[in-house]
Design an enzyme around this catalytic site. Sequence first.
Site, short mmCIF file in Angstrom:
data_model
loop_
_atom_site.label_atom_id
_atom_site.label_comp_id
_atom_site.label_asym_id
_atom_site.label_seq_id
_atom_site.Cartn_x
_atom_site.Cartn_y
_atom_site.Cartn_z
N MET A 124 0.75 -1.05 0.05
CA MET A 124 -0.09 0.13 -0.14
C MET A 124 0.79 1.29 0.11
SD MET A 124 -2.72 1.79 0.53
CE MET A 124 -2.52 3.46 0.67
N SER A 160 -4.99 -5.79 -5.96
CA SER A 160 -3.82 -5.11 -6.22
C SER A 160 -3.35 -4.19 -5.23
CB SER A 160 -4.31 -4.02 -7.28
OG SER A 160 -5.04 -3.20 -6.99
N ASP A 161 -2.12 -3.78 -5.39
CA ASP A 161 -1.60 -2.75 -4.52
C ASP A 161 -2.15 -1.42 -4.94
OD1 ASP A 161 -0.13 -1.08 -2.63
OD2 ASP A 161 1.78 -2.20 -2.94
N TRP A 162 -2.13 -0.51 -4.29
CA TRP A 162 -2.98 0.75 -4.43
C TRP A 162 -2.20 1.59 -5.63
CZ3 TRP A 162 -4.82 -2.16 -1.29
CH2 TRP A 162 -5.97 -2.03 -0.37
#
Length: 790
Positions: free
Chosen positions: A1, A295-297
């Site tokens: 994140m 997903s990551d941000w």
Amino acid sequence: MRSATLPLLTVALLLFVIPSSAKASRRDDAGLTTLSDNSPGTWPAPNATGGNAWTDAFSSAQALVAQMTLEEKITVITGQSGRCVGNTGAVERLGVPALCLEDGPAGVRLIQGASQFPAGQAVAATWDRDLIYQRGRAMGQEFFDQGVNIALSPVTGGPLGRSPRGGRNFEGFFDDPYGTGEAAYLTVKGVQDAGVLATSKHYIGYEQETFRNSFNQLESYSVFPVNVQAPISSNIDDKALHELYLWGFAEAVRAGTAYVMCSYNEVNQTHSCANAYTQNNILKGELNFQGGIMSDWGGVWGDAEFINGGLDISMPGVGIGGVLGAWWGDGLIPYVLDGTVAESRVDDAVIRLLTPWIFSGQSANPPPAVTWNVDQIFYPTEDAYWHDVRKIETMALIRQIGEDSATLLKNVDGVLPLGTPGVIAIIGSDAGSNELSALNGEGNAQFPRWNINGTLTLGGGSGWATPPYVVTPYEAINYRARKMNSQAYAVFNDSDYDAISTTVQSADVAIVFVSAFTREGEDRATLYLDHDGETLIQTVAANCNNTIVVMHAGGPVLVEEWIDNPNVKAVIAAHFPGQESGDAIASVLFGDVSPSGKLPYTIGHSLDEYPPDTIVDDPVLAPQAYFSESTLIDYRWFSALSITPRFEFGYGLSYSTFLYSNIYVQSVFEADNSTIQKTNEPFEGHDGSNSLYDIIAAVTAQVTNTGGVVANEVAQLYATFPDSLGIWLRGFDKLKGLAPGETRTVTFSLRRKDLSLWSTERQLWYIPEGDIQLQVGASSTKLYLTTSWS
Ligand SMILES: *[C@@H]1O[C@H](CO)[C@@H](O)[C@H](O)[C@H]1NC(C)=O
Ligand SMILES: *[C@@H]1O[C@H](CO)[C@@H](O)[C@H](O)[C@H]1NC(C)=O
Ligand SMILES: *[C@@H]1O[C@H](CO)[C@@H](O)[C@H](O)[C@H]1NC(C)=O
Ligand SMILES: *[C@@H]1O[C@H](CO)[C@@H](O)[C@H](O)[C@H]1NC(C)=O
Ligand SMILES: *[C@@H]1O[C@H](CO)[C@@H](O)[C@H](O)[C@H]1NC(C)=O
Ligand SMILES: CC(=O)N[C@H]1CO[C@H](CO)[C@@H](O)[C@@H]1O
């Protein structure tokens, strides 16, 4: 994140500068040859089955999805605006609520009323499976009690620690697959035993911050306009993928991790969140992962190719104003209608999101309702309601992890433990409190993303957690000093050399606190101390022949300039210990406990001793990181190249001494009983009923406490395989409370996988022919006992 706490103006600006043409593929522009076929055509996304553990929950999820419209399905798997840093979409008519997702790996982030736990790297330094589990369990409880459904935690091997300069290494555990795997399993289990869903991250090959993602105007390495540069591509060979980077994720899957977060970087020139090879073939196929890939941000750069490439959940989706790429949502619908994305793929993604949630019991027993939200956190209002969920026993746990992770690197002339010194000098900003106050670490009147003022208790970014309080080293030592009628003087200004010299000249002992900050979004420029800690130490040592150095750092620190100074009598690596920092270090300094931490990474004499070029910073449109050292990272590199480091992986002194004797190995068989979700990892000799995780050998040895105090000792086992370079950690056992003169047996249970290597030719794990050398000792180079197994 990512750690964005964007002011509103920046949010508006970003919305303006990301045009819809950003959906065009970056890779075409780069004109690169593909390093392997990562396309969904070659590796279609496997449908979930629920695996062996989630069968009923899977059926319930299937039944729910069957009643949803296409719009509802896409809403569920696309991040929405809401009170948390990530929020899934609700389908209220079917009783599917919006789920709340919050950072991070050392506690609930940006919340008042939650604990700041020690960093993952610190708990790794305890080498204590009980403490690793207890930390996960206590953290999970706080997430749950704070109304969080999904914890964005733990870091299970991305980063693993390929580069000693890696900005986020502190968030993970050991610079080693086996150690990280053990900690990943125990932490996922601990977090989920508390009723919260875990997210194992960042998948995969996420080993540098530099060029990690080109939404980079927030990051220190910005060289191109937003969204122009492709993220760093980690080009990893098949052996390193399996033997290093995947190992921790395999353990997380076995522990039943609900979600896996794909990373910012590309793998072999395909975004890891769109990489059908790593996601569909490896994670969902080989590891048989049954949960959702999130997903990551900012890790999503498109619609169809990402869901077809195996991504199940787009975060933050259309939330946070869409600033990190408002992918999916309405944008995905046309691709389903025109057949580019099969609706069954959307169904599977929703099932993968809902199945672990149903299995967890949260649908019947959700976390309590709370009223904080991220807007209050980014823009605190006076009527914000804070909900304190901390428990007294958690404070004791955090303190114990701090005590048991403190790693004694040097101790001569018996300077430690301290007796009853008349005058104690406490030197350095790292001994004191944050002059800007704990809630204002960056001086910007917002909840900070880290704290660079005062004693360092944790690194920065999404791995940061706001401490409810910090026990500073000064506070704890001064309290002890008063109780024993000593005097304590402090200088917190790291460069006020006159005051420092005067103060330490009159002291019987000077304790100098130094630090090396590290954070998300930036790799460490050097392995040196911050605030010219080297000069600070030398200034103190020049004026006091009883100098003790305590380092708070998120990775290796080069110590050559001062370690051999005869006045530097003792050195402790105290890692990032969390909120109980001062009490923990005081217990060690005054000998309430004997130190028993051991390094979870290698400290070299210089950066040149480590594998070269592990942080790529070529300012080009498509930067490439070739993992050419393959499996030889950290101590494996040092052992393969016969480089003697300053302090080796696994090293740490005690106030006692130990004798190792009587190594014994035998073949045993104990069927795997720790797997919660079974993987499909292929292995030689698989007969359909046996497991890669069956225990097939046991090594025992004896350890005697030959010193004068009760102490703990971490015994370690390393394997050397025929025709293979370097040693591998394959076991550790922490003996606790060994009395002087006492002898106890350490046991290492070796699973089939622990005695195996990955065959690229045959695409399976196999036990090499010939003798596997097994060595037991106190560190990766102090291997006192040797045997072999075949
Ligand atoms: C990357 O490409 C190389 C060369 O084609 C291949 O051997 C390797 O398996 C690929 N690794 C991954 C993780 O895709
Ligand atoms: C997943 O299931 C759908 C039917 O629901 C089927 O069409 C598709 O081929 C399956 N995918 C795989 C990879 O088996
Ligand atoms: C620290 O000491 C130096 C040297 O005396 C001085 O220049 C500096 O202003 C001091 N810093 C603070 C914050 O007092
Ligand atoms: C340390 O310094 C003190 C005071 O200068 C001196 O009395 C003592 O002998 C020194 N000790 C050692 C071990 O050098
Ligand atoms: C697995 O087996 C070991 C040894 O037989 C035992 O000590 C352990 O408690 C078992 N664990 C579980 C989860 O059943
Ligand atoms: C002593 C010290 O490091 N003070 C710093 C605290 O943080 C502010 C804002 O980042 C710096 O300006 C100070 O130098």
